[in-house]
Motif scaffolding. Sequence first.
Motif, PDB file in Angstrom:
ATOM      1  N   ASN A 149       0.801  -1.212   0.000  1.00 54.63           N
ATOM      2  CA  ASN A 149       0.000   0.000   0.000  1.00 54.63           C
ATOM      3  C   ASN A 149       0.841   1.272   0.000  1.00 54.63           C
ATOM      4  OD1 ASN A 149      -2.509  -1.261  -0.107  1.00 54.63           O
ATOM      5  ND2 ASN A 149      -2.534  -1.608   2.102  1.00 54.63           N
ATOM      6  N   ASN A 152       1.380   4.468  -3.366  1.00 53.11           N
ATOM      7  CA  ASN A 152       0.219   5.366  -3.389  1.00 53.11           C
ATOM      8  C   ASN A 152       0.542   6.738  -3.967  1.00 53.11           C
ATOM      9  OD1 ASN A 152       1.839   6.351  -1.367  1.00 53.11           O
ATOM     10  ND2 ASN A 152       0.308   6.243   0.262  1.00 53.11           N
ATOM     11  N   SER A 154       2.429   8.961  -2.919  1.00 56.15           N
ATOM     12  CA  SER A 154       2.507   9.972  -1.867  1.00 56.15           C
ATOM     13  C   SER A 154       3.870   9.910  -1.188  1.00 56.15           C
ATOM     14  CB  SER A 154       1.400   9.732  -0.834  1.00 56.15           C
ATOM     15  OG  SER A 154       1.543  10.606   0.268  1.00 56.15           O
ATOM     16  N   LYS A 157       2.848   7.208   4.111  1.00 51.94           N
ATOM     17  CA  LYS A 157       2.084   5.972   4.203  1.00 51.94           C
ATOM     18  C   LYS A 157       1.521   5.870   5.615  1.00 51.94           C
ATOM     19  CE  LYS A 157       2.429   0.926   4.046  1.00 51.94           C
ATOM     20  NZ  LYS A 157       3.335  -0.236   3.908  1.00 51.94           N
ATOM     21  N   THR A 227      -3.696   1.304  -4.818  1.00 54.41           N
ATOM     22  CA  THR A 227      -2.394   1.471  -4.164  1.00 54.41           C
ATOM     23  C   THR A 227      -1.526   0.228  -4.277  1.00 54.41           C
ATOM     24  OG1 THR A 227      -3.396   0.853  -2.036  1.00 54.41           O
ATOM     25  CG2 THR A 227      -3.217   3.203  -2.530  1.00 54.41           C
ATOM     26  N   HIS A 228      -2.050  -0.842  -4.804  1.00 56.23           N
ATOM     27  CA  HIS A 228      -1.227  -1.938  -5.314  1.00 56.23           C
ATOM     28  C   HIS A 228      -2.068  -2.721  -6.312  1.00 56.23           C
ATOM     29  CE1 HIS A 228      -3.134  -4.403  -2.142  1.00 56.23           C
ATOM     30  NE2 HIS A 228      -2.562  -5.470  -2.639  1.00 56.23           N
ATOM     31  N   THR A 273      -6.844   7.276  -1.397  1.00 53.26           N
ATOM     32  CA  THR A 273      -5.508   6.885  -0.935  1.00 53.26           C
ATOM     33  C   THR A 273      -4.497   6.913  -2.077  1.00 53.26           C
ATOM     34  OG1 THR A 273      -6.288   4.604  -1.173  1.00 53.26           O
ATOM     35  CG2 THR A 273      -6.204   5.512   1.059  1.00 53.26           C
ATOM     36  N   ASN A 274      -4.975   6.858  -3.338  1.00 61.30           N
ATOM     37  CA  ASN A 274      -4.088   7.052  -4.488  1.00 61.30           C
ATOM     38  C   ASN A 274      -3.935   8.559  -4.692  1.00 61.30           C
ATOM     39  OD1 ASN A 274      -3.311   7.591  -7.274  1.00 61.30           O
ATOM     40  ND2 ASN A 274      -3.584   5.402  -7.645  1.00 61.30           N
ATOM     41  N   HIS A 275      -2.804   9.082  -4.261  1.00 62.34           N
ATOM     42  CA  HIS A 275      -2.614  10.535  -4.233  1.00 62.34           C
ATOM     43  C   HIS A 275      -2.583  11.132  -5.638  1.00 62.34           C
ATOM     44  CE1 HIS A 275      -1.774  14.255  -2.229  1.00 62.34           C
ATOM     45  NE2 HIS A 275      -0.590  14.415  -2.793  1.00 62.34           N
TER      46      HIS A 275
END
Length: 362
Positions: A149, A152, A154, A157, A227-228, A273-275
């Motif tokens: 995760n 992302n 970002s 985390k 995110t993955h 969560t996916n920036h």
Amino acid sequence: MPYQIQSYFLEIKKANLQKLRKDIWSDTPVPAILQVGDTRNNIAICYRGSYTREFRKRSYMVKFMEPNTFSDAHVIHLNAEYRDPSLFRNKLSLDFFQDLGVLSPESHHVNLIRNGSLKGVYLQLESVDEIFLKKRGLPLGPIFYAVGNGANFSLYKKGKRKKSLTSGYTKAFGNESDDKYLIELVKQVNNTPLTDFPRIIFKLIDIEKYARWLAGAVCTMNNDGFTHNYALYRNSKTGLFELIPWDYDATWGRKVSGGIMEVDYVPIGGKKTNHLSFLLLQVPEFRTLYRNILEEILETKFTVPYLTNKITSLHQTLRPHILRDPYKKKEIELFDGETEVIFQFIHDRSAYLKKRLKYLKS
């Protein structure tokens, strides 16, 4: 027309099988032989996956040693699809992405027989590596698997700053120096003011293909796919990154656990969560592009009529093999009901997304 399901015969010495079972979390392969038709291949094999390694029916990673390729592949993945009652959600998803114009692995089902004992139906997945690129006539470029995760886009985390900007990724192909491209991408995503975002980020990412990937992930509703469950490929000719979907079994209305997922579980813009997606959807140019692509998909490809033949064919082809699968044959009634579960999901998910297209207007 239903496609053919081959039988793969795996021969593995008792001592090597015990070695695999002794440490199911080990990625160190053991030698074995895989026979397909008249061809016997010397291979190295190990278990693959994360939590799925604890299941009774486990997935495998197979590397071909001699000869070092099989059907134009050096590595293949044999997925048990243990929690998916249909055993074809992953394939349905990857084929759907191909229809959307997104780079996506080929996949097909096989029967696996290990040391003379039937282990049931598996999904063979193409590995995303240099051969994947060569088969498609694509320029070689680094490929990063999003394995956690932390992938992302970002600097953080779970609220904590990452120790490395490559956190969450493992390199499937490329040199150590190629890490600089991933690091630069993450830096620019996080440090570029929104006013300059299109000018900078559109030079780093194939923006239309990203929009198509996002639409595919949103339609199929892969909660983990943001995110993955993807690979990141940098086309060395264009200098642009593309996302490639991976492991899409928890989709089409089913959770990772196999339970039913509520149709509104994943919002129309994907998970925040996916920036990268979060920021892109604040850019009017991207929001309009994404809306137009998603609207077209909802009218043409993410529909029951368009997908009926594909779903029905997969179900009809797999059914006689499910009846022989030692891990799945007792769940044949559940398997038989999955086509309707998927059809209902498409109907309900499409209606949900159509109602929310208005939120994507600039």
